[in-house]
Scaffold this active site. Structure first.
Site, mmCIF file in Angstrom:
data_model
loop_
_atom_site.group_PDB
_atom_site.id
_atom_site.type_symbol
_atom_site.label_atom_id
_atom_site.label_comp_id
_atom_site.label_asym_id
_atom_site.label_seq_id
_atom_site.Cartn_x
_atom_site.Cartn_y
_atom_site.Cartn_z
ATOM 1 C CE LYS A 85 -3.976 1.851 2.617
ATOM 2 N NZ LYS A 85 -4.919 1.549 3.726
ATOM 3 C CB SER A 158 -8.174 3.527 3.155
ATOM 4 O OG SER A 158 -7.240 2.824 3.983
ATOM 5 C CB SER A 182 -8.557 0.588 5.785
ATOM 6 O OG SER A 182 -9.318 1.765 5.944
#
Length: 468
Positions: A85, A158, A182
């Site tokens: 990420k 997210s 998330s």
């Protein structure tokens, strides 16, 4: 294991491709090249990555192959292509954290989790797209990752890029972060396995924060077994992160067997009040599956999940305001509406407001520990509304019932910092994924992973893949 064809490689589980590399049926370069070709083919449509690190990935693959040729095998991640990420620092690539303000930030060191993946021999393919600052909305100037099962279905937040890339066969595992759901929300939306560890189990050094006391870093993979492999590599105390736990790290892969018959708590009243029909039917099917495994399902009353979910936004907002204090409000016009709105909530709270939130959080955490003392696992959905569409989620801020369905099974588990695993557990009538979640007590990752593995030994939801 027979050598797979080029079309079969992308959807192998991590442990399968690891075996093929270790036994030299495939080289790391062959696997990495095949994965990069798939990224080239699908990324324009899926928008999962911010940066493709092809040159360095191939160099890492060649190093992995060279080590193996000399008899040096670093473990199950050796030569396996993964992605991270884009809030985890990488010394050889920008780390923008889904923002415009930091889009060109180039750190001079790797986040501890990235360094540990590299030390374990993993090949870093690239950086994965996320919402702005890891909150709920993508910056209006940046692309939104597309759910590979259905372009009209929400891809989660997210860690949207992590969920999409792992589901679409663009990497064999990814790293996500979870502050209010998330890891679990995009795992649910994209049909992958996501592990949120106990807070402090994994170092946050070199991670762009949303709310430090709520932030958790964990793996998103195709199976619980694969999650155990990644967690084993990234977990453990880090002197650079004094909040990381000193608790010893067990060999998660060697502890994937459930000992005895776990007691699973289920709050049917909570489910009926907050989750939709598709989700509740999936939960009942999950209960039937674990009962057939010999586990005992116990009716429980969860301690104030709705209130904890409502308080989460304010708790997060205060910390986020602190994280962004150097750039907000000074550069407020460069922020998107969701993140700026959260910061304004935090800036608007008084010290007394925050004190009351902290007291309520401590109370909730204590009551959760009391609950978990009587059960081994708590069953929840990964999200309380079955595979929502993009159109549905556009109303998240104004639809209180939808907001509760999304946050009630997720945010409270960040408030108390306990570990959970999210598992593919069914499909909607549209053919899009549904997910169950098993929550454990503090530092019970071995049990959580073993429970996930046992569930996946008798179900095949995690082996289904989107047609692309």
């Amino acid at each position: 294991m027979t050598t797979p064809t080029s079309t079969e490689i992308p959807f192998l589980e991590l442990h399968e491709v690891s075996t093929l590399i270790r036994t030299r049926q495939l080289s790391s370069r062959e696997v990495t090249e095949a994965t990069l070709e798939r990224i080239d083919d699908l990324e324009p449509r899926l928008q999962a990555l911010t940066t493709v690190m092809a040159e360095s990935a191939l160099a890492e693959a060649d190093r992995a192959d060279a080590l193996l040729s000399r008899g040096n095998w670093l473990g199950d991640l050796h030569g396996v292509p993964v992605a991270v990420k884009d809030l985890a620092n990488t010394h050889d690539s920008p780390t923008g954290a889904g923002t415009m303000i930091h889009a060109d930030f180039r750190p001079d060191f790797d986040a501890t989790v990235v360094a540990r993946l590299r030390s374990a021999g993993a090949v870093i393919l690239g950086k994965l797209r996320l919402t702005e600052g890891a909150f709920t909305g993508h910056h209006p100037a940046l692309p939104t990752p597309v759910n590979p099962w259905d372009a009209e279905t929400w891809s989660g937040v997210s860690s949207s890029g992590s969920g999409v890339a792992t589901a679409a066969g663009l990497c064999f595992a990814s790293l996500g972060s979870d502050t209010g759901g998330s890891i679990r929300l995009p795992s649910s939306a994209n049909g992958v396995t996501g592990l949120k560890p106990t807070w402090g189990r994994v170092s946050r050094h070199g991670i762009f924060a949303l709310a430090p006391s709520l932030d958790h870093i964990g793996p998103m993979t195709r199976s619980s077994r694969d999650a155990a492999i990644v967690l084993r590599a990234i977990a453990g105390h880090d002197p650079a992160d004094p909040t990381s736990s000193l608790e010893p790290v067990p060999d998660y892969l060697q502890r994937l067997r459930v000992d005895g018959a776990p007691v699973v708590g289920f709050d049917r009243k909570l489910a009926e009040e907050h989750f939709d029909t598709a989700t509740n039917e999936m939960l009942e099917d999950t209960i039937e599956t674990v009962t057939d495994l010999g586990w005992r399902v116990l009716a429980v009353e969860t301690p104030g999940f709705e209130a904890a979910a409502k308080e989460w936004t304010a708790l997060c907002g205060v910390e986020t305001a602190g994280v962004h204090s150097e750039t907000y409000p000074a550069r407020a016009d460069e922020y998107g509406p969701d993140l700026s709105g959260l910061i304004e909530i935090g800036r608007g709270l008084s010290a007394v407001d925050y004190y009351r939130l902290l007291e309520s959080r401590r109370d909730f955490t204590g009551r959760m520990r009391t609950l978990m003392a009587d059960i081994d696992l708590l069953l929840l959905p990964g999200i309380g509304v079955g595979s929502p569409t993009i159109a549905q989620m556009a109303n998240l801020g104004s639809d209180q019932k939808l907001f509760a369905a999304v946050t009630v099974p997720t945010a409270p588990i960040d408030n108390c910092g306990m570990p959970s695993i999210t598992l593919p557990a069914g499909f909607t009538d549209r053919g899009t994924p549904l997910a169950a979640q098993f929550v454990g007590g503090d530092f019970t990752e071995p049990l959580v992973l073993a429970a996930g593995h046992a569930f996946q030994q008798v179900t095949d939801f995690h082996t289904s893949h989107p047609e692309l």
